[in-house]
Design an enzyme around this catalytic site. Structure first.
Site, PDB file in Angstrom:
ATOM      1  N   SER A 240      68.490   9.361  53.905  1.00 56.87           N
ATOM      2  CA  SER A 240      68.485   7.772  54.160  1.00 56.87           C
ATOM      3  C   SER A 240      68.193   7.713  55.714  1.00 56.87           C
ATOM      4  CB  SER A 240      69.694   7.128  53.811  1.00 56.87           C
ATOM      5  OG  SER A 240      69.853   7.319  52.383  1.00 56.87           O
ATOM      6  N   SER A 278      65.960   9.150  49.553  1.00 55.19           N
ATOM      7  CA  SER A 278      66.230   8.639  50.971  1.00 55.19           C
ATOM      8  C   SER A 278      66.142   7.060  50.993  1.00 55.19           C
ATOM      9  CB  SER A 278      65.266   9.005  51.754  1.00 55.19           C
ATOM     10  OG  SER A 278      65.714   8.776  53.278  1.00 55.19           O
ATOM     11  N   ASP A 280      66.177   3.871  52.602  1.00 57.53           N
ATOM     12  CA  ASP A 280      65.620   3.657  53.963  1.00 57.53           C
ATOM     13  C   ASP A 280      65.776   1.917  54.093  1.00 57.53           C
ATOM     14  OD1 ASP A 280      65.086   6.251  54.669  1.00 57.53           O
ATOM     15  OD2 ASP A 280      63.081   6.161  53.426  1.00 57.53           O
TER      16      ASP A 280
END
Length: 375
Positions: A240, A278, A280
């Site tokens: 992340s 991830s 984001d």
């Protein structure tokens, strides 16, 4: 080219477009304060908390115009429902590890009760974000406490700030190198006034093979030392990224959201395609228009009957230089997080190697010499 502790920054390896502020940090934006609590104890604790006060500690009750963008939602940032509803938020921001995001939220409330009791007299919707540090850190060990969060908020200062394995970024990895906290800024001229756009990123994303710096694809050239690549519990590229963009340019909430979307392009310049694993999440806010947005408590208790709120803002058609500033600062912040770092060993003897700065410097130098070899 160095952090307050003397660690190298990205400009020791490469050049960047745009004009940075004095510190080349989010704290170049007037009023912004950043603080850390870094937890490195024993063999398994590698974590911490980052605190950001957009208007400084004394300005917490004055709402800022804000916008949010989720590049990929496999992560958490609290408070964004209200940001999407109202285009505002109040108070500080905290960033930590995934399993401590609730503690960070509670810690902001505890700090606000202590320093802004009137603000806390109704309800609070704090902004707390997270990235995953479970490769190096005992993430289930409840090492981050409310007191740690409050201490990070208390430690916040203006001026130059540390980068790399500090605060919430302590146990993070980026492109399977040691990652963490990074920041950068750009100065934009508009209407005879100089404005600053600052970015702070907790960089914890990217697969090794994706990494590109200064237009040079480095992933395969730096593939030889990659302990995370053979670690199966977390897919390559997971982790992340939290980004906080702050500017003193006067903006509408939807214009802040447009700035937040441009963080995606800054990350892309470093090579990432954006892994499913991830989360984001990007937040942007404007600290201009002080006192222009009524605090929720004032409207709730009738303290400002008949008031009209009013925002001054830069025309939409004039925002391109601010978009460019976000992209440039976000890219440089990621690379600062990589460069201002050293190898770390954490839980279960897991190792995260540092970006090999000397090798990267040789590759980039060779690439920019006509006929040079990048092997």
């Amino acid at each position: 080219m160095v952090t307050p502790a003397g660690k190298p920054r990205a400009r020791s390896l490469m050049s960047f477009a745009g004009r940075p502020g004095k510190w080349n940090a989010v704290t170049d934006v007037p009023g912004v304060e950043v603080g850390y609590q870094t937890l490195v104890t024993g063999d398994a604790v590698r974590t911490g908390v980052t605190a950001i006060h957009p208007r400084g500690r004394d300005g917490a009750s004055d709402p800022v115009a804000a916008g949010f963008h989720s590049q990929n939602g496999n992560g958490e940032m609290t408070g964004v429902s209200w940001i999407r509803e109202s285009g505002t938020f109040s108070g500080p921001i905290a960033i930590t590890n995934t399993h401590a995001v609730g503690v960070a939220h509670a810690g902001i409330i505890a700090w606000t009760v202590r320093h802004h009791p009137r603000m806390a007299n109704a309800w609070l919707l704090p902004v707390a974000g997270e990235t995953w540090d479970g490769y190096l850190n005992d993430i289930n060990g409840h090492h981050v406490t409310e007191d740690i969060v409050v201490a990070a908020l208390e430690a916040a200062t203006p001026g130059p700030i540390e980068e790399g394995s500090v605060g919430g970024g302590t146990g993070m990895n980026c492109y399977s190198f040691k990652g963490g906290s990074g920041t950068a800024s750009r100065v934009v001229d508009y209407g005879g006034t100089q404005y600053t756009v600052g970015a702070f990123l907790q960089a914890n994303f990217g697969d090794r093979h994706e990494l590109s710096l200064d237009g040079v694809h480095l992933g395969e050239l730096l593939a030889d030392d990659n302990p995370m690549g053979s670690w199966s519990p977390a897919p390559a590229g997971s982790g992340s990224c939290i980004a906080v963009v702050v500017t003193d340019a006067p903006l509408l909430p939807l214009q802040c959201a447009a700035l937040a979307r441009r963080v995606t392009l800054g990350l892309a310049r470093t090579g990432t395609a954006g892994s499913h694993f991830s989360g984001d999440l990007f937040l942007a806010c404007s600290v201009a228009n002080r006192g222009a947005i009524s605090p929720g408590l004032d409207t709730f208790n009738g303290a400002s009957p008949g008031r009209y709120d009013q925002l001054r803002f830069i025309p939409w058609g004039q925002l391109d230089p601010f978009y460019e500033a976000v992209v440039q600062a976000s890219e440089e912040a990621v690379i600062n997080a990589l460069v201002a770092n050293e190898e770390m060993i954490g839980r279960d003897a897991h190792r995260s190697p540092a970006l090999p700065r000397d090798k990267v410097a040789r590759i980039l130098s060779a690439h920019h010499v006509p006929g040079g070899s990048v092997s």
